[in-house]
Scaffold this motif. Structure first.
Motif, PDB file in Angstrom:
ATOM      1  N   ILE A 141       0.836  -1.200   0.000  1.00 29.33           N
ATOM      2  CA  ILE A 141       0.000   0.000   0.000  1.00 29.33           C
ATOM      3  C   ILE A 141       0.871   1.251   0.000  1.00 29.33           C
ATOM      4  CG2 ILE A 141      -1.758   1.293   1.268  1.00 29.33           C
ATOM      5  CD1 ILE A 141      -2.796  -1.319   0.067  1.00 29.33           C
ATOM      6  N   ILE A 142       1.914   1.254   0.789  1.00 30.92           N
ATOM      7  CA  ILE A 142       2.816   2.411   0.847  1.00 30.92           C
ATOM      8  C   ILE A 142       3.493   2.625  -0.502  1.00 30.92           C
ATOM      9  CG2 ILE A 142       4.953   3.293   1.893  1.00 30.92           C
ATOM     10  CD1 ILE A 142       4.007   1.904   4.516  1.00 30.92           C
ATOM     11  N   ASP A 143       3.972   1.562  -1.127  1.00 32.92           N
ATOM     12  CA  ASP A 143       4.597   1.678  -2.446  1.00 32.92           C
ATOM     13  C   ASP A 143       3.613   2.205  -3.482  1.00 32.92           C
ATOM     14  OD1 ASP A 143       6.990   0.745  -1.471  1.00 32.92           O
ATOM     15  OD2 ASP A 143       6.673  -1.318  -2.164  1.00 32.92           O
ATOM     16  N   TRP A 144       2.369   1.715  -3.446  1.00 32.67           N
ATOM     17  CA  TRP A 144       1.347   2.186  -4.376  1.00 32.67           C
ATOM     18  C   TRP A 144       1.095   3.677  -4.176  1.00 32.67           C
ATOM     19  CZ3 TRP A 144      -3.438   4.453  -4.110  1.00 32.67           C
ATOM     20  CH2 TRP A 144      -4.193   4.419  -5.274  1.00 32.67           C
ATOM     21  N   TYR A 145       1.014   4.093  -2.918  1.00 32.31           N
ATOM     22  CA  TYR A 145       0.809   5.510  -2.609  1.00 32.31           C
ATOM     23  C   TYR A 145       1.944   6.360  -3.175  1.00 32.31           C
ATOM     24  CZ  TYR A 145       0.672   9.877  -0.044  1.00 32.31           C
ATOM     25  OH  TYR A 145       0.667  11.209   0.269  1.00 32.31           O
ATOM     26  N   HIS A 146       3.174   5.939  -2.917  1.00 30.09           N
ATOM     27  CA  HIS A 146       4.329   6.707  -3.396  1.00 30.09           C
ATOM     28  C   HIS A 146       4.383   6.751  -4.920  1.00 30.09           C
ATOM     29  CE1 HIS A 146       6.093   7.589   0.465  1.00 30.09           C
ATOM     30  NE2 HIS A 146       6.067   6.306   0.809  1.00 30.09           N
ATOM     31  N   THR A 147       3.912   5.714  -5.583  1.00 26.41           N
ATOM     32  CA  THR A 147       3.955   5.664  -7.044  1.00 26.41           C
ATOM     33  C   THR A 147       2.846   6.484  -7.682  1.00 26.41           C
ATOM     34  OG1 THR A 147       4.912   3.448  -6.978  1.00 26.41           O
ATOM     35  CG2 THR A 147       3.914   4.137  -9.042  1.00 26.41           C
ATOM     36  N   TYR A 148       1.622   6.398  -7.182  1.00 22.37           N
ATOM     37  CA  TYR A 148       0.480   6.981  -7.885  1.00 22.37           C
ATOM     38  C   TYR A 148      -0.154   8.206  -7.229  1.00 22.37           C
ATOM     39  CZ  TYR A 148       0.819   2.743 -10.589  1.00 22.37           C
ATOM     40  OH  TYR A 148       1.280   1.742 -11.390  1.00 22.37           O
ATOM     41  N   LEU A 149       0.086   8.457  -5.944  1.00 20.17           N
ATOM     42  CA  LEU A 149      -0.572   9.582  -5.284  1.00 20.17           C
ATOM     43  C   LEU A 149       0.374  10.692  -4.838  1.00 20.17           C
ATOM     44  CD1 LEU A 149      -3.291   7.781  -3.152  1.00 20.17           C
ATOM     45  CD2 LEU A 149      -3.511   8.846  -5.380  1.00 20.17           C
ATOM     46  N   ARG A 150       1.617  10.404  -4.611  1.00 19.31           N
ATOM     47  CA  ARG A 150       2.565  11.438  -4.192  1.00 19.31           C
ATOM     48  C   ARG A 150       2.840  12.371  -5.363  1.00 19.31           C
ATOM     49  NH1 ARG A 150       7.700  10.164  -0.580  1.00 19.31           N
ATOM     50  NH2 ARG A 150       6.363  10.800   1.104  1.00 19.31           N
ATOM     51  N   GLN A 151       2.712  13.678  -5.138  1.00 24.12           N
ATOM     52  CA  GLN A 151       2.830  14.651  -6.212  1.00 24.12           C
ATOM     53  C   GLN A 151       4.194  14.649  -6.883  1.00 24.12           C
ATOM     54  OE1 GLN A 151       1.619  18.479  -4.806  1.00 24.12           O
ATOM     55  NE2 GLN A 151      -0.539  17.935  -4.787  1.00 24.12           N
ATOM     56  N   THR A 152       5.234  14.255  -6.193  1.00 24.36           N
ATOM     57  CA  THR A 152       6.574  14.264  -6.781  1.00 24.36           C
ATOM     58  C   THR A 152       6.827  13.068  -7.692  1.00 24.36           C
ATOM     59  OG1 THR A 152       7.433  13.160  -4.799  1.00 24.36           O
ATOM     60  CG2 THR A 152       7.560  15.574  -4.867  1.00 24.36           C
ATOM     61  N   SER A 153       5.927  12.100  -7.699  1.00 22.53           N
ATOM     62  CA  SER A 153       6.101  10.916  -8.530  1.00 22.53           C
ATOM     63  C   SER A 153       5.750  11.219  -9.987  1.00 22.53           C
ATOM     64  CB  SER A 153       5.201   9.784  -8.025  1.00 22.53           C
ATOM     65  OG  SER A 153       5.212   8.710  -8.941  1.00 22.53           O
ATOM     66  N   PRO A 154       6.557  10.733 -10.939  1.00 23.93           N
ATOM     67  CA  PRO A 154       6.224  10.944 -12.352  1.00 23.93           C
ATOM     68  C   PRO A 154       4.958  10.201 -12.778  1.00 23.93           C
ATOM     69  CG  PRO A 154       8.197   9.580 -12.139  1.00 23.93           C
ATOM     70  CD  PRO A 154       7.819  10.042 -10.761  1.00 23.93           C
ATOM     71  N   LYS A 155       4.534   9.221 -12.014  1.00 24.59           N
ATOM     72  CA  LYS A 155       3.309   8.475 -12.325  1.00 24.59           C
ATOM     73  C   LYS A 155       2.120   8.937 -11.483  1.00 24.59           C
ATOM     74  CE  LYS A 155       5.471   4.192 -13.828  1.00 24.59           C
ATOM     75  NZ  LYS A 155       5.504   2.744 -13.637  1.00 24.59           N
ATOM     76  N   CYS A 156       2.244  10.117 -10.863  1.00 22.91           N
ATOM     77  CA  CYS A 156       1.181  10.642 -10.011  1.00 22.91           C
ATOM     78  C   CYS A 156      -0.127  10.746 -10.787  1.00 22.91           C
ATOM     79  CB  CYS A 156       1.573  12.007  -9.466  1.00 22.91           C
ATOM     80  SG  CYS A 156       0.322  12.732  -8.396  1.00 22.91           S
ATOM     81  N   ARG A 157      -1.217  10.334 -10.189  1.00 25.29           N
ATOM     82  CA  ARG A 157      -2.539  10.378 -10.798  1.00 25.29           C
ATOM     83  C   ARG A 157      -3.459  11.228  -9.934  1.00 25.29           C
ATOM     84  NH1 ARG A 157       0.197   9.118 -14.244  1.00 25.29           N
ATOM     85  NH2 ARG A 157       0.278   7.189 -15.390  1.00 25.29           N
ATOM     86  N   ARG A 158      -4.466  11.767 -10.542  1.00 25.62           N
ATOM     87  CA  ARG A 158      -5.448  12.594  -9.843  1.00 25.62           C
ATOM     88  C   ARG A 158      -6.801  11.896  -9.881  1.00 25.62           C
ATOM     89  NH1 ARG A 158      -2.781  17.052  -7.701  1.00 25.62           N
ATOM     90  NH2 ARG A 158      -1.044  17.470  -9.054  1.00 25.62           N
ATOM     91  N   LEU A 159      -7.582  12.148  -8.883  1.00 25.78           N
ATOM     92  CA  LEU A 159      -8.933  11.602  -8.810  1.00 25.78           C
ATOM     93  C   LEU A 159      -9.923  12.738  -8.986  1.00 25.78           C
ATOM     94  CD1 LEU A 159     -10.989   9.358  -8.153  1.00 25.78           C
ATOM     95  CD2 LEU A 159     -10.689   9.962  -5.745  1.00 25.78           C
ATOM     96  N   ALA A 160     -10.816  12.598  -9.925  1.00 24.12           N
ATOM     97  CA  ALA A 160     -11.866  13.591 -10.142  1.00 24.12           C
ATOM     98  C   ALA A 160     -13.206  12.935  -9.848  1.00 24.12           C
ATOM     99  CB  ALA A 160     -11.834  14.090 -11.577  1.00 24.12           C
ATOM    100  N   ILE A 161     -14.004  13.584  -9.022  1.00 24.40           N
ATOM    101  CA  ILE A 161     -15.302  13.046  -8.639  1.00 24.40           C
ATOM    102  C   ILE A 161     -16.368  14.049  -9.032  1.00 24.40           C
ATOM    103  CG2 ILE A 161     -16.754  12.312  -6.717  1.00 24.40           C
ATOM    104  CD1 ILE A 161     -14.159  11.572  -5.253  1.00 24.40           C
ATOM    105  N   ARG A 162     -17.384  13.572  -9.713  1.00 28.42           N
ATOM    106  CA  ARG A 162     -18.523  14.408 -10.094  1.00 28.42           C
ATOM    107  C   ARG A 162     -19.770  13.810  -9.465  1.00 28.42           C
ATOM    108  NH1 ARG A 162     -17.755  14.893 -16.479  1.00 28.42           N
ATOM    109  NH2 ARG A 162     -19.929  15.480 -16.302  1.00 28.42           N
ATOM    110  N   VAL A 163     -20.518  14.634  -8.766  1.00 30.73           N
ATOM    111  CA  VAL A 163     -21.709  14.168  -8.066  1.00 30.73           C
ATOM    112  C   VAL A 163     -22.902  14.977  -8.548  1.00 30.73           C
ATOM    113  CG1 VAL A 163     -22.797  13.857  -5.822  1.00 30.73           C
ATOM    114  CG2 VAL A 163     -20.320  13.587  -6.045  1.00 30.73           C
ATOM    115  N   TRP A 164     -23.970  14.292  -8.913  1.00 29.17           N
ATOM    116  CA  TRP A 164     -25.207  14.944  -9.331  1.00 29.17           C
ATOM    117  C   TRP A 164     -26.337  14.449  -8.442  1.00 29.17           C
ATOM    118  CZ3 TRP A 164     -22.050  12.871 -13.269  1.00 29.17           C
ATOM    119  CH2 TRP A 164     -21.459  13.827 -14.092  1.00 29.17           C
ATOM    120  N   GLY A 165     -27.271  15.338  -8.166  1.00 25.78           N
ATOM    121  CA  GLY A 165     -28.456  14.963  -7.416  1.00 25.78           C
ATOM    122  C   GLY A 165     -29.479  14.306  -8.324  1.00 25.78           C
TER     123      GLY A 165
END
Length: 79
Positions: free
Chosen positions: A20-44
């Motif tokens: 889990i820590i490795d996954w976080y460092h790879t995909y969520l840490r901003q300094t990682s070249p493989k950093c990904r963003r999550l976009a959430i759209r909510v409609w009523g």
């Protein structure tokens, strides 16, 4: 698939904290070249889809999560 919970639990048994820590460092840490963003759209349930499509262009980047929660008018009891 009525046994999905059991299958997921079986798969999760093999995951370690380090995975889990490795996954976080790879995909969520901003300094990682493989950093990904999550976009959430909510409609009523009463959403006008024509209006919703127009609003897609607007976005808000939240830099300070605690500050955002404290200033949010949405669900103040949960923040």
């Amino acid at each position: 698939m009525f046994d999905m919970s059991e299958k997921e639990a079986e798969e999760l048994k093999d995951i370690k904290k380090e995975d889990i820590i490795d996954w976080y460092h790879t995909y969520l840490r901003q300094t990682s070249p493989k950093c990904r963003r999550l976009a959430i759209r909510v409609w009523g349930c009463n959403t006008d889809w024509k209006e919703a499509d127009v609003q897609v262009a607007s976005r808000q980047v939240i830099e300070d999560l605690s500050g955002f929660k404290n200033s949010s008018e949405f669900y103040p009891g949960l923040c």
